[in-house]
Design an enzyme around this catalytic site. Structure first.
Site, short mmCIF file in Angstrom:
data_model
loop_
_atom_site.label_atom_id
_atom_site.label_comp_id
_atom_site.label_asym_id
_atom_site.label_seq_id
_atom_site.Cartn_x
_atom_site.Cartn_y
_atom_site.Cartn_z
N HIS A 1 2.84 3.41 16.18
CA HIS A 1 2.69 1.94 15.76
C HIS A 1 2.79 1.19 16.93
CE1 HIS A 1 2.88 1.47 11.41
NE2 HIS A 1 2.90 2.68 11.41
N ARG B 1 0.06 -1.85 19.49
CA ARG B 1 -0.03 -3.43 19.19
C ARG B 1 -0.56 -3.87 20.76
NH1 ARG B 1 5.92 -2.41 17.68
NH2 ARG B 1 5.79 -1.16 15.92
N GLY C 1 0.89 -1.20 -0.10
CA GLY C 1 0.10 0.03 0.19
C GLY C 1 0.90 1.26 0.08
#
Length: 176
Positions: A52, A56, A10
């Protein structure tokens, strides 16, 4: 046997990382290979890495190791590699490719080693990579080098993956 190896491609902010994360169970152990290298002089980049990491699941283990092929060969828990573009950037850095007139053989060897490891991976594996082939021709040698090498790496990885997806505006398109 089902899907073992998935490549999620992507563009920037396409949702590829989050989509890839959602392919794996949030309530089970997952090894998350984070390939982005921190830079002390880039607080914005560090903030992206931290964002990020924060999303998680608590049960996932984050690994920051440039030897991604070795980690893939180890097998074990499901493995998510995010992402191939930043891994390749590190490989280009480490081999001096940016300054070299030609792509050092170590770049191709590193990519081939990763592709071989992915092809032989015994467990569930999800790879994330940037799709760079839809844009304009970069005006610099470094930009063209990166685009060309990542495009070749993506194609080689796609050839050995069971499933290949392209995220566009957050929507997955199944390529294989």
């Amino acid at each position: 046997m089902g899907t073992r190896r998935t490549l999620v491609l992507g563009g920037t902010r396409s949702g590829k990382s989050r989509y890839a994360e959602d392919l794996l169970p949030a309530d089970a152990p997952v090894r998350y290979v984070a390939t982005a290298r921190r830079r002390d002089d880039d607080t914005e980049w560090s903030a992206r890495i931290d964002a990020h990491r924060a999303r998680r699941p608590a049960g996932w283990t984050t690994l920051e190791d440039p030897d991604v092929a070795r980690l893939v060969r180890e097998g074990g828990d499901p493995l998510l590699v995010d992402d191939i573009a930043t891994w390749l950037t590190g490989l280009l850095d480490d081999t001096g490719a940016w300054e070299s007139g030609e792509v050092p053989p170590a770049v191709g060897a590193g990519v081939a080693d990763l592709v071989d490891a992915v092809a032989a991976c015994p467990g569930r594996l999800v790879l994330v990579s940037a799709e760079v082939g839809l844009g304009v021709v970069p005006p610099t040698r470094a930009g063209r080098l990166f685009r060309d090498e990542l495009g070749a790496a993506n194609a080689a990885l796609a050839a050995v993956c069971d499933e290949v997806l392209l995220l566009v505006a957050g929507l997955p398109l199944r390529l294989r």
